[in-house]
Design an enzyme around this catalytic site. Structure first.
Site, mmCIF file in Angstrom:
data_model
loop_
_atom_site.group_PDB
_atom_site.id
_atom_site.type_symbol
_atom_site.label_atom_id
_atom_site.label_comp_id
_atom_site.label_asym_id
_atom_site.label_seq_id
_atom_site.Cartn_x
_atom_site.Cartn_y
_atom_site.Cartn_z
ATOM 1 N N HIS A 209 -4.919 3.565 -2.706
ATOM 2 C CA HIS A 209 -5.638 2.992 -3.849
ATOM 3 C C HIS A 209 -4.921 1.749 -4.383
ATOM 4 O O HIS A 209 -5.505 0.671 -4.498
ATOM 5 C CB HIS A 209 -5.762 4.046 -4.953
ATOM 6 C CG HIS A 209 -6.442 3.553 -6.189
ATOM 7 N ND1 HIS A 209 -7.750 3.851 -6.487
ATOM 8 C CD2 HIS A 209 -6.011 2.758 -7.199
ATOM 9 C CE1 HIS A 209 -8.084 3.266 -7.625
ATOM 10 N NE2 HIS A 209 -7.038 2.593 -8.088
ATOM 11 N N GLU A 210 -3.660 1.923 -4.702
ATOM 12 C CA GLU A 210 -2.918 0.786 -5.262
ATOM 13 C C GLU A 210 -2.809 -0.334 -4.240
ATOM 14 O O GLU A 210 -2.815 -1.513 -4.591
ATOM 15 C CB GLU A 210 -1.527 1.228 -5.738
ATOM 16 C CG GLU A 210 -1.538 2.265 -6.857
ATOM 17 C CD GLU A 210 -2.419 1.900 -8.034
ATOM 18 O OE1 GLU A 210 -2.678 0.714 -8.277
ATOM 19 O OE2 GLU A 210 -2.894 2.828 -8.716
ATOM 20 N N HIS B 71 -5.779 -2.543 -4.424
ATOM 21 C CA HIS B 71 -5.630 -3.542 -5.490
ATOM 22 C C HIS B 71 -4.715 -4.670 -5.031
ATOM 23 O O HIS B 71 -4.971 -5.846 -5.280
ATOM 24 C CB HIS B 71 -4.998 -2.915 -6.731
ATOM 25 C CG HIS B 71 -5.923 -2.081 -7.546
ATOM 26 N ND1 HIS B 71 -7.145 -2.527 -7.994
ATOM 27 C CD2 HIS B 71 -5.781 -0.816 -8.030
ATOM 28 C CE1 HIS B 71 -7.721 -1.567 -8.709
ATOM 29 N NE2 HIS B 71 -6.916 -0.528 -8.740
ATOM 30 N N HIS C 170 -6.415 -7.185 -3.004
ATOM 31 C CA HIS C 170 -7.268 -8.028 -3.845
ATOM 32 C C HIS C 170 -6.440 -9.176 -4.443
ATOM 33 O O HIS C 170 -6.896 -10.302 -4.549
ATOM 34 C CB HIS C 170 -7.867 -7.154 -4.952
ATOM 35 C CG HIS C 170 -9.129 -7.672 -5.566
ATOM 36 N ND1 HIS C 170 -9.736 -7.033 -6.614
ATOM 37 C CD2 HIS C 170 -9.905 -8.746 -5.309
ATOM 38 C CE1 HIS C 170 -10.825 -7.696 -6.963
ATOM 39 N NE2 HIS C 170 -10.952 -8.744 -6.193
#
Ligand SMILES: [Zn+2]
Length: 760
Positions: free
Chosen positions: A542-543, A546, A549
């Site tokens: 998940h991290e 990010h 991104h």
């Protein structure tokens, strides 16, 4: 919206106090979900102190000018970074460097803004909008390091500095946004926008800048502006105090177990961790459990001792609600009233309407509509789950009605009974090194990225390891710091943030990002390597989503780059990447036993797959309950005061029929997301993003997990584009159509529960 950046002018898009890069992992499972707040600069505690502090800082500004020279030369913020890749020179930064850098940063940006506002030339995009975008470089530079430290590497000294600088930063921000001359120039450029030859990103920057000023109160009458400032300052103080209170409550509690028989049911790893915790707390020979997530949640899941489960869970539930000096109820009353008042001043019906105007969802109605649809699907499933757990408790001879502290425990048992599934069985296959290999491999297969550990770069803590990120052809992408283990100086939860945002500098240079992910994963115990549970593996992906991104951003303007997108869009890259971590095809590439090297058995993966829809009624309901609570607080109109927080919460929950065995994932008094972080009227955005990620991953599955064309479409239309285009438009460019809720319901087993949930 880097996590805590206090972005003095590049205010994030969804609210005045959003520093939010967001990116705390929310919500899939409670154990990992409990990411805490998005921190804000620390204010002083009471109004009176605040003014004293402001005066104090004012003095610093004056005396600082004289004393400046000597300390200046040594202050790493006040000269260019000469480190490799210009990462912050962490090894040179000392606490005493922050305040002078803040003071000078504020001075510099104030002078820049004055120059823009009083420019004798006619206002143009370049001399006004772009000039403003590029102003405040020093302030950004110091803020990034400071607010990242405050969450990942804090100390009482830093907290004290935060208390001092926060009011000054708020004031500075308001000085810019309420600068009438500046606003006139912005308005003038905005009014000419049709005739200006702007490229699409410039158009977005112009619109966003104009909107920020309107939302920041620039169009208010002078008398209203005074009140507006007061409200903003007060909100900043209250939100910080709220978060501090929760932190104090978290740290204040420990459950000390003296007798080994009280540990019955707990896995060895948890017992060992509790023994180490006890040693660290000067209670050698005992076992200590805390309200930190890797401690309390496994305890609730496994401890046979019902009384102790009740004890620790009640301590968890009552945080901020004990009538002591860290009680949060009065803060909620005041905060919700101030937010409603501010929204009204800006012409919105309520705070939610004000916030959502900047989101992908657009209106409270759209949000409530989604929440309601999901609630209707999830509640009956949760009710059936409750009956099943009650039946199990009864069978075991428990003469009690299932309570909140029983849910995880019986759910774990039922899961084992039904799926022979034990989360602990995965740990040996998930050593941190192997999982890291897996994450890197997925990014290589999707986007061709390479990650090289760099031992020569400075770091802020020995646990924070820097990596150089490169394209397949060796081109430099950016630097990534990864900081995995809990420590006293770190907030709970997991998040991504940055030390430098990608952008194109004013002289046309590509500025490479410096990104960081910070987690609180299970530490290595004794000689064993760190072994993660499945939930931590998912959090890692998940991290990392990010981080991609932030790393792959190819935007011109910093304020529109990377994760600076609306809140209900920002979780798409993170959540979509989670999906790879649970695919058997992918797991077999990296999940190997840390001792034997054996590949994770098919049978174990199969068990995981079968169990993945288990307890989804509960998980969805507890999450939705918190989202609904958030919307209720923030749809109050100006003047509708919350006199009694406890009653307000109870009414809101009774109205939707929430059962007492499921508390909302966050109760009001520790709901940091909405009362301390940047997620007010925004907690829904996690499930909104889940709708997006389920829909997006469905598309990947159709085309092939590592299909190059699909991966490229995602990279080009989402990961590289920041906020340079409407999120819905970007999504449609990637996907070819708008998202639907179908894939999400299917994934959660809520579309047709009778079929998906196996009967006993
Ligand atoms: Zn996230």
């Amino acid at each position: 919206m880097n996590k805590f950046h206090f972005k003095p002018i590049n205010l994030s898009r969804s609210g005045i106090y959003k520093h939010a890069s967001t990116t705390r992992r929310p919500d899939n499972a409670r154990q990992a979900s409990l990411e805490i707040l998005i921190l804000q600069p620390k204010p002083s505690v009471c109004q009176m102190n605040k003014y004293i502090l402001l005066l104090a800082l004012g003095t610093t500004v004056l005396s600082g000018c004289k004393e400046f020279k000597k300390s200046d030369m040594e202050n790493p913020f006040l000269k260019p970074y000469t480190t490799p890749y210009e990462v912050p020179p962490f090894n040179e930064i000392r606490n005493e460097h922050f305040k002078p850098a803040f003071v000078k940063g504020i001075q510099e940006q104030s002078a820049e803004v004055d120059a823009i506002a009083s420019n004798p030339e006619l206002p143009t995009f370049e001399n006004t909008i772009e000039a403003l975008e590029y102003s405040g470089a020093l302030l950004k530079k110091v803020s990034l390091v400071f607010f990242n430290y405050l969450s990942a590497n804090t100390s009482p000294e830093l907290q004290a500095i935060a208390e001092e600088v926060t009011p000054a930063l708020t004031k500075h921000e308001d000085n810019i946004k309420l600068n009438g001359k500046l606003f006139k120039r912005i308005q003038s450029v905005y009014n000419q926008r049709a005739s200006l030859q702007l490229d699409p990103e410039q158009k977005v920057l112009l619109e966003e800048t104009y909107k920020k000023f309107i939302r920041g109160g620039a169009a208010l009458a002078a008398s209203e502006q005074t009140r507006f400032r007061e409200i903003n300052e007060r909100i900043a103080l209250l939100t910080l105090k709220f978060g501090d209170n929760v932190l104090a409550e978290n740290n204040d509690y420990m459950l000390v177990v003296d007798k080994e028989e009280d540990l019955a049911g707990l896995p060895e790893s948890l017992k060992n961790a509790a023994a180490e915790e006890a040693k660290a707390k000067g209670k050698k020979g005992k076992w200590v459990f805390t309200l930190q997530y890797p401690s309390i949640f496994p305890f609730l899941q496994y401890a046979d001792n019902r009384t102790l489960r009740e004890q620790i869970f009640k301590a968890y539930l009552e945080r901020g609600n004990k009538g002591n000096d860290v009680d949060n109820k009065a803060i909620i009353t005041e905060l919700t009233a101030l937010r409603a008042e501010r929204a009204t001043m800006l012409g919105y019906e309520n705070h939610a309407a004000y916030v959502l105007d900047e989101s992908m969802a657009k209106t409270p109605e759209q949000v409530n509509n989604l929440l309601e649809k999901l609630w209707k699907a999830a509640l009956p499933v949760a009710q059936r789950e409750q009956q099943e757990l009650q039946a199990l408790a009864d069978k075991e001879g428990g003469h009690f009605q299932l309570a909140a502290w029983d849910w995880s425990y019986y759910a774990e048992k039922l899961k084992k009974e039904r799926f022979a599934y034990d989360e602990e069985a995965f740990r040996p296959y998930f050593s941190l090194d192997k999982v890291t290999e897996g994450v890197f491999l997925v990014c290589k297969k999707l986007y061709g990225l390479e990650f090289v550990k760099r031992t020569d770069l400075p770091t802020y803590h020995p646990d924070a390891i820097p990596y150089e990120v490169k394209e397949a052809d060796g081109k430099f992408v950016g630097i990534l710091y990864m900081d995995f283990f809990p420590r006293a100086s770190k907030q709970g939860g997991a998040w991504m943030t940055n030390y430098r945002e990608q952008s194109i500098s004013r002289d046309g240079q590509f500025v490479h990002p410096v990104i960081s992910i910070v987690c609180n994963f299970s530490k290595p115990v004794g000689d064993e390597p760190a072994l993660l549970n499945f939930d931590e593996v998912i959090t890692y992906f998940h991290e990392f989503g990010h981080a991609l991104h932030g790393l792959l951003s190819k935007c011109h303007y910093e304020s529109l780059a990377g994760t600076n997108v609306s809140r209900d869009f920002v979780e798409l890259p993170s959540q979509v990447l989670e999906n790879w971590s649970t695919e058997p095809e992918v797991l077999k590439l990296f999940a190997r036993h840390y001792k034997t090297g054996e590949v994770i058995p098919d049978e174990l993966i199969e068990k995981y797959k079968n169990a993945s829809k288990f307890n989804q009624g509960f998980a969805t309901v507890e999450y939705l309950a918190a989202s609904i609570l958030d919307m209720k607080y923030h749809m109050l109109s100006n003047g509708q005061k919350v006199d009694n927080v406890t009653a307000f919460e109870k009414n809101a929950m009774d109205e939707i029929g929430l059962m007492s065995a499921i508390p909302p994932r966050y109760r009001s008094t520790y709901f940091n997301h909405v009362f301390s972080g940047g997620y007010s009227a925004g907690y829904y955005s996690y499930i909104w993003s889940q709708m997006l990620d389920a829909d997006a991953f469905e598309y990947f599955k159709q085309k092939g997990l590592f299909d190059p064309a699909t991966a490229t479409a995602f990279r080009k239309n989402v990961l590289e584009r920041g906020a340079t285009e409407e999120p819905m438009k970007l999504y449609k460019q990637f996907r070819g159509q708008e998202p639907t809720i179908d894939a999400l319901l299917k994934r959660k087993g809520l579309n047709n529960p009778e079929i998906v949930q196996p009967k006993r």
